[in-house]
Design an enzyme around this catalytic site. Sequence first.
Site, PDB file in Angstrom:
ATOM      1  N   LYS A 118      15.138  60.715  10.590  1.00 22.64           N
ATOM      2  CA  LYS A 118      14.164  60.792  11.674  1.00 22.64           C
ATOM      3  C   LYS A 118      12.812  61.247  11.136  1.00 22.64           C
ATOM      4  CE  LYS A 118      17.072  62.987  14.292  1.00 22.64           C
ATOM      5  NZ  LYS A 118      18.452  62.538  14.117  1.00 22.64           N
ATOM      6  N   GLU A 127      27.991  56.950  17.351  1.00 21.56           N
ATOM      7  CA  GLU A 127      27.950  58.363  17.762  1.00 21.56           C
ATOM      8  C   GLU A 127      27.580  58.481  19.240  1.00 21.56           C
ATOM      9  OE1 GLU A 127      24.591  60.771  17.271  1.00 21.56           O
ATOM     10  OE2 GLU A 127      23.535  59.348  15.995  1.00 21.56           O
TER      11      GLU A 127
END
Length: 315
Positions: free
Chosen positions: A160, A26
């Site tokens: 995350k 990404e």
Amino acid sequence: MGRFTIRYGDHVTRARRDGRPVVALESTIVSHGLPRPDNLRVAREIEQTVRDNGAVPATIGMIGGQVVVGLEDPQIEHLAGADGVAKLSVRDLAVAAATGADGATTVAATSAIAAAAGIGVFATGGLGGVHREANTTFDESNDLTTLARTPIVVVCAGVKSILDVGATLERLETLGVSVAGYGTYRFPGFFVTDGGFDVDWKLDSPAQVADVIAARADQGVGAGALVLGNPLPADEQLDPELHDRTLAEGLELLARDGITGKAVTPFLLAHFHGSTQGKSLEVNVRIILRNAALAAQIAAAATPAPAALGFALPA
Ligand code: PSU
Ligand code: MN
């Protein structure tokens, strides 16, 4: 500008022609997740790590309204350094294409594009998910709903750690996204080794992950993504106490400054990188490089040898 088109970088076109393994990467992590100027160096290191582990990197992003699968180095440099690069999730793609934008793709947009391009393995740092205040803000990353309908393997260090990890795991279950630990039954916690929760499945080798990819293709119906949690070794993690302190400060600043929506994740990551004297950055980079290496090994294990496809590899 016109229609939605995907352009392939020459290295990706060649890899596909020759039946070589390809790993999707990404670009949001580069443009919005890591500070300049380190982000460009890291973007190059990620690609090199994929090559060193036997696959061809396809970093995905948008240049002038055109999706590129396999950005060339000057294009990566542009997305890493230019101001006004948009953060593109799936819902932004058509609008950005029609308006000729430059943009970096998130996990959601990158997975969707990669799967459409026939790329089955994708490496990132940490997945997006359910934010901690989601019971009032409804802030849940589009990463989750997109992975529910996208057949790809996402190699990550869990979600995350700025997120509500437990709620995210519940949502992944609801959405039918497969979750496994790499060599562990514990779900990793991104900056920290242990995310605090168990997972149902453990996969132990690139070959075993490749078997899952093959079985899923046979399964056909109802197949979404496999999230493969690859934890950092404990001696490489961010000190958990420093982590918790930094996160608490970051969440306070978030509330104070009224940051919401897609700005939340970049804001919190920038807070970490700004207030840990480079420690979180170092850890973040290690996470990504480890995931890139594993993703390349999985792609290599999952890709039939070129000879089996009737291709001759150049010497
Ligand atoms: N992992 C990282 N750094 C990042 C991201 C992931 O180590 O910057 C990015 C990914 O692009 C992911 C996005 O899709 O953060 C999630 O943003 P949001 O929470 O706004 O959906
Ligand atoms: Mn969000």
